[in-house]
Design a protein around this motif. Structure first.
Motif, PDB file in Angstrom:
ATOM      1  N   TYR A 140      22.913  -7.009  19.443  1.00 44.37           N
ATOM      2  CA  TYR A 140      23.689  -5.809  19.231  1.00 44.37           C
ATOM      3  C   TYR A 140      24.647  -5.414  20.636  1.00 44.37           C
ATOM      4  O   TYR A 140      23.943  -5.579  21.833  1.00 44.37           O
ATOM      5  N   LEU A 199      30.197  -1.162  17.270  1.00 41.12           N
ATOM      6  CA  LEU A 199      29.390  -2.580  17.464  1.00 41.12           C
ATOM      7  C   LEU A 199      29.850  -3.764  17.167  1.00 41.12           C
ATOM      8  O   LEU A 199      30.652  -3.943  16.273  1.00 41.12           O
ATOM      9  N   GLU A 212      27.584  -2.899  22.357  1.00 46.74           N
ATOM     10  CA  GLU A 212      28.613  -1.912  22.422  1.00 46.74           C
ATOM     11  C   GLU A 212      29.933  -1.984  22.736  1.00 46.74           C
ATOM     12  O   GLU A 212      29.990  -2.461  23.988  1.00 46.74           O
ATOM     13  N   ASN A 236      30.842  -2.094  12.461  1.00 48.06           N
ATOM     14  CA  ASN A 236      29.937  -2.943  13.088  1.00 48.06           C
ATOM     15  C   ASN A 236      30.412  -4.488  12.502  1.00 48.06           C
ATOM     16  O   ASN A 236      30.193  -4.895  11.559  1.00 48.06           O
TER      17      ASN A 236
END
Length: 233
Positions: free
Chosen positions: A228, A209, A230, A147
């Protein structure tokens, strides 16, 4: 007396012009600096792309180190992510791999007309120059269990950096360009959080992410707005 009044009038006119032109000068200065940083990054990337046509992967040791860093970060539970200082001071430096730059990559968000350099560490100085990678989050190379958190001011000296990320919709694409490739991410969720709640920017197991962060609501800025996205395989 009339001469004095005329002089005062001229001075007031000059002051007025300066007052209104100052934000324009600041915006133009920011854009020049951002363009220069992205051009320098593009030059380094072009050199690595040219080298890639040969036998060896360009900056292969850097690429391996970035993936190793991300894996170690995940396995450690991001234990270094404890306070604001841990966002600002990176423990991964490009200079260790022969790159004299603080720019890790670039971010492009066509839906809201954003294109900025990504600086290494969310220090106050870096945040005035563009987007910033939050240290102790995943480096921008993709991969499972990552992330990468990228922050920017909502608006700085009249420049709307991440001001419009609140307009992003599910499915909108975010492009992160590193030294080797451009990674495509699709917006999957948005969230408003308290600035102290760092759990919302941790790695989510099994996912790849990128998370955008900015102050919210503008101009009060007592919360954080997160987007967020993906990785598109």
């Amino acid at each position: 007396m009339r001469k004095v009044i005329r002089v005062i009038g001229v001075l007031l006119l000059i002051a007025g012009i300066g007052f209104f032109s100052y934000p324009i000068v600041l915006r133009e200065s920011f854009h020049r600096q951002a363009r220069k940083a992205m051009e320098q990054f593009a030059d380094i990337r072009a050199e690595s792309s040219a080298a890639q046509e040969g036998e060896d992967m360009p900056y292969a040791d850097l690429r391996s180190a970035m993936f190793a860093y991300n894996e170690a970060l995940y396995l450690s539970g991001q234990r270094g992510l404890i306070d604001q200082l841990s966002y600002e001071e990176p423990d991964f430096h490009l200079s260790d791999y022969g790159i004299n730059s603080q720019v890790l990559g670039t971010i492009s968000i066509p839906a809201i007309d954003v294109e900025l350099p990504i600086y290494n560490g969310a220090s106050e100085e870096n945040m005035t120059k563009g987007a910033a990678y939050l240290a102790n989050t995943s480096l921008p190379v993709g991969g499972e269990n990552t992330n990468c958190v990228i922050a920017a001011h909502t608006r700085y000296h009249g420049v709307p950096m991440f001001k419009r990320i609140t307009e992003l919709q599910l499915g909108d694409e975010i492009y992160i360009t590193n030294f080797w490739e451009t990674l495509v991410y699709r917006v999957s969720e948005t969230k408003v959080i308290d600035p102290s709640d760092s759990r919302n920017i941790y790695i989510q197991p099994g996912r790849s992410l990128v998370t955008l962060s900015t102050c919210h609501p503008f101009p009060k800025n007592y919360q954080r707005y997160l987007v967020y996205a993906e990785l598109v395989e």
